[in-house]
Enzyme design. Sequence first.
Site, PDB file in Angstrom:
ATOM      1  N   CYS A   1      89.233  40.542  -7.949  1.00  0.00           N
ATOM      2  CA  CYS A   1      88.164  39.538  -7.904  1.00  0.00           C
ATOM      3  C   CYS A   1      86.793  40.160  -8.088  1.00  0.00           C
ATOM      4  O   CYS A   1      86.033  39.772  -8.968  1.00  0.00           O
ATOM      5  CB  CYS A   1      88.222  38.789  -6.571  1.00  0.00           C
ATOM      6  SG  CYS A   1      86.870  37.617  -6.341  1.00  0.00           S
TER       7      CYS A   1
ATOM      8  N   ALA B   1      95.274  28.289 -21.927  1.00  0.00           N
ATOM      9  CA  ALA B   1      94.123  27.413 -21.676  1.00  0.00           C
ATOM     10  C   ALA B   1      93.953  27.139 -20.195  1.00  0.00           C
ATOM     11  O   ALA B   1      93.708  26.010 -19.776  1.00  0.00           O
ATOM     12  CB  ALA B   1      94.285  26.104 -22.452  1.00  0.00           C
TER      13      ALA B   1
ATOM     14  N   HIS C   1      67.614  12.375  -2.404  1.00  0.00           N
ATOM     15  CA  HIS C   1      67.330  11.886  -3.762  1.00  0.00           C
ATOM     16  C   HIS C   1      66.139  12.637  -4.339  1.00  0.00           C
ATOM     17  O   HIS C   1      65.150  12.824  -3.649  1.00  0.00           O
ATOM     18  CB  HIS C   1      67.007  10.386  -3.713  1.00  0.00           C
ATOM     19  CG  HIS C   1      66.608   9.819  -5.048  1.00  0.00           C
ATOM     20  ND1 HIS C   1      67.521   9.555  -6.040  1.00  0.00           N
ATOM     21  CD2 HIS C   1      65.375   9.489  -5.547  1.00  0.00           C
ATOM     22  CE1 HIS C   1      66.883   9.069  -7.097  1.00  0.00           C
ATOM     23  NE2 HIS C   1      65.580   9.023  -6.823  1.00  0.00           N
TER      24      HIS C   1
END
Length: 467
Positions: free
Chosen positions: A44, A183, A446
Amino acid sequence: MSDSGYDVVIIGGGPGGYVAAIRAAQLGLKTACVEMRGTLGGTCLNVGCIPSKALLQSSEFFHEASHGFANHGIVVKPKLDLSQMLARKSKIVGDLTKGIEYLFKKNKVDYLKGRGHIDAPGKVSVTEGPDKGKTLDAKNIIIATGSESTPLPGIEVDEKTIVTSTGALEFDKVPKHLVVIGAGVIGLELGSVWKRLGADVTVIEFLDRVTPTMDGEVSKNFQRVLKKQGMTFKMKTKVTGAEKTKSGVQLTMEPAAGGDAETMDCDKVLLCIGRRPYTEGLGLEELGVTMERGVIQVDGQFKTNVDGIYAIGDCIPGPMLAHKAEDEGVVCAEILAGQKPHINYDAIPGVVYTWPEVAEVGATEEKLKAAGIAYTAGKFPFSANSRGKANDATEGFVKILADATTDKVLGAHIIGPGAGDLIHEIVTIMEFGGSAEDVARTCHAHPTYSEAVKEAALAVANRAIHM
């Protein structure tokens, strides 16, 4: 030379192994970790997750500077310095591996460099590397040796012309034509890197869609987006051979269902059809450790059939994900210390770090239908999200699947900007058994991408506000 008296010896210093070592040491267990790579962090950190993400970001910047900045009123003509890009990637890897060594010292974990071998329950020897000849006695042994790239008959990898993900991180120049065999997540991420930097990229896949284990609707849209970005796909195709030529490689392939063979020329091939457990040289066969197709079998406590020997991560059943291995490392260490931890395997997310990102957790629609579970789906597109509009990041959607009777969240699937971060709100909800209504009733700032998650939760009850 013998070091005796360890409570736990861990073989493998990847995400599962080094995290298990640190947690065991935190719990007061005398701990050693044997790692043969010479650096900690496993596949990793060294040749996987981290270097690929570094190149993904760099290639995204280059692509945006080449194609996207003008829309913002920024006119530049970028020039690629690939050697600097690779140097940046390598520095990031080096800094992080050194960081783990520091954490070992901080937590008093003994770090041995070399190949670990289990001579008998409770005894580990180092058979290769700088610490060759050392033996360690331990009450418990944790195998955390990870995985390796799965080979394909007829394809001989040299990590120069025909490469795995390791070689694809080190190309010294941008390939003219890169063929990716497989893929899945790795192939699409690295294919994206080299496509953005100027390569023609062809993806060959045996099955009929990309990321075939993911939600079908997401896979279909993901492939559409990648095609729009210029990647070429050849699906339901089997690669049967690869011959090196003066200019690169000639691949031989045929329809997956059988049929006439054809060839394709390219200058580089990336083989990434999956990964398999790496357990070579551990002595597991001699010890009688039960394995199926190379996968170490363990019980719910990560214990093998041999007393005192445990295993975690990619070499046991389950998804081959670094964060899954990390959690198993923590839980295994806590079990050895007498605690009673748990892992909810239904709440482990998966992410593809392309642009847009793809993320998932829990069940897909296909799995729910196959299991006969009645569910309700709520979906919201980023094209209707204010932050998506402002940032010109409108591809994709959020989909939340909830139990039709209880409204408990059963899964979520996101393709879009920041999907890998957005998914964790749903991971948390699922970990605590929450409902779509719980997400819908939570205030989201927001304008943010996270509002698309809230709107998808509202859509489960057919009451999305902004569409």
